[in-house]
Design a protein around this motif. Structure first.
Motif, PDB file in Angstrom:
ATOM      1  N   SER A   1       4.217  -4.672  -4.615  1.00 58.28           N
ATOM      2  CA  SER A   1       4.376  -5.733  -5.611  1.00 58.28           C
ATOM      3  C   SER A   1       3.041  -6.352  -6.028  1.00 58.28           C
ATOM      4  O   SER A   1       2.968  -7.006  -7.066  1.00 58.28           O
ATOM      5  CB  SER A   1       5.318  -6.821  -5.087  1.00 58.28           C
ATOM      6  N   GLU A   2       1.981  -6.128  -5.243  1.00 53.36           N
ATOM      7  CA  GLU A   2       0.689  -6.745  -5.535  1.00 53.36           C
ATOM      8  C   GLU A   2      -0.471  -5.759  -5.683  1.00 53.36           C
ATOM      9  O   GLU A   2      -1.496  -6.105  -6.246  1.00 53.36           O
ATOM     10  CB  GLU A   2       0.299  -7.720  -4.407  1.00 53.36           C
ATOM     11  N   PHE A   3      -0.307  -4.550  -5.133  1.00 52.04           N
ATOM     12  CA  PHE A   3      -1.432  -3.618  -5.059  1.00 52.04           C
ATOM     13  C   PHE A   3      -1.093  -2.287  -5.712  1.00 52.04           C
ATOM     14  O   PHE A   3       0.067  -1.892  -5.794  1.00 52.04           O
ATOM     15  CB  PHE A   3      -1.834  -3.398  -3.592  1.00 52.04           C
ATOM     16  N   ASP A   4      -2.139  -1.583  -6.148  1.00 56.40           N
ATOM     17  CA  ASP A   4      -1.984  -0.269  -6.771  1.00 56.40           C
ATOM     18  C   ASP A   4      -2.057   0.850  -5.740  1.00 56.40           C
ATOM     19  O   ASP A   4      -1.413   1.884  -5.901  1.00 56.40           O
ATOM     20  CB  ASP A   4      -3.087  -0.050  -7.815  1.00 56.40           C
ATOM     21  N   VAL A   5      -2.885   0.636  -4.697  1.00 55.39           N
ATOM     22  CA  VAL A   5      -3.139   1.688  -3.710  1.00 55.39           C
ATOM     23  C   VAL A   5      -3.222   1.071  -2.321  1.00 55.39           C
ATOM     24  O   VAL A   5      -3.781  -0.013  -2.141  1.00 55.39           O
ATOM     25  CB  VAL A   5      -4.453   2.445  -4.037  1.00 55.39           C
ATOM     26  N   PHE A   6      -2.672   1.803  -1.358  1.00 50.94           N
ATOM     27  CA  PHE A   6      -2.746   1.438   0.055  1.00 50.94           C
ATOM     28  C   PHE A   6      -3.601   2.494   0.744  1.00 50.94           C
ATOM     29  O   PHE A   6      -3.356   3.692   0.589  1.00 50.94           O
ATOM     30  CB  PHE A   6      -1.336   1.416   0.645  1.00 50.94           C
TER      31      PHE A   6
END
Length: 112
Positions: free
Chosen positions: A45-50
Motif C-alpha cells: 500500500s505504500e511501496f513499489d518494491v520490497f
C-alpha cells in the motif's frame, strides 16, 4: 519510487541507492516481527518494491496476491560489506521491476 528494506538488511544500505529512490527500512516503519504475508500486504500500500534476503519468500507466498515487486538478494551474509556491492545492480533493476515480479540479484561470491 519507494523501496522497503527488510528487517534483516542493514539500514546503512540506504546510502548506496540513487538519489531518486526513497528507501525506508521495516524497522523505521515499526513493522519489525511481522510475518511475510502481512508485511507484503501492508508494504504494497505504500511501496513499489520490497528488498530482502529471505530465500523462502518465493515458496512461502503467492506473489500474485501482492501489488509489489520483490528483489531477492543472494550474498554470503547479511553484512553491509557483502550486500553493498549488489546495490549498483539493484539500482538498474529498479527501473524495470514490475508488481508481482521477483528479481534475484546474486553476489559473484555465492556458491551455486
Amino acid at each position: 519510487m519507494r523501496v522497503l528494506l527488510d528487517e534483516n538488511l542493514p539500514h546503512q544500505l540506504r546510502r548506496f541507492f540513487v538519489d531518486d529512490i526513497e528507501v525506508v527500512t521495516v524497522s523505521y516503519r515499526g513493522w519489525d516481527g511481522k510475518e511475510n504475508g502481512e508485511l507484503l500486504t501492508i508494504a504494497a500500500s505504500e511501496f513499489d518494491v520490497f528488498i530482502t534476503t529471505d530465500q523462502g519468500i518465493p515458496n512461502q507466498q503467492n506473489l500474485d496476491n501482492f501489488e509489489i515487486g520483490i528483489i531477492l538478494l543472494e550474498a554470503e551474509s547479511n553484512r553491509l560489506e557483502d550486500l553493498a556491492p549488489l546495490i549498483s545492480q539493484v539500482n538498474v533493476v529498479l527501473k524495470t521491476v514490475k508488481n508481482k515480479e521477483i528479481v534475484r540479484i546474486k553476489s559473484q561470491r555465492v556458491k551455486k
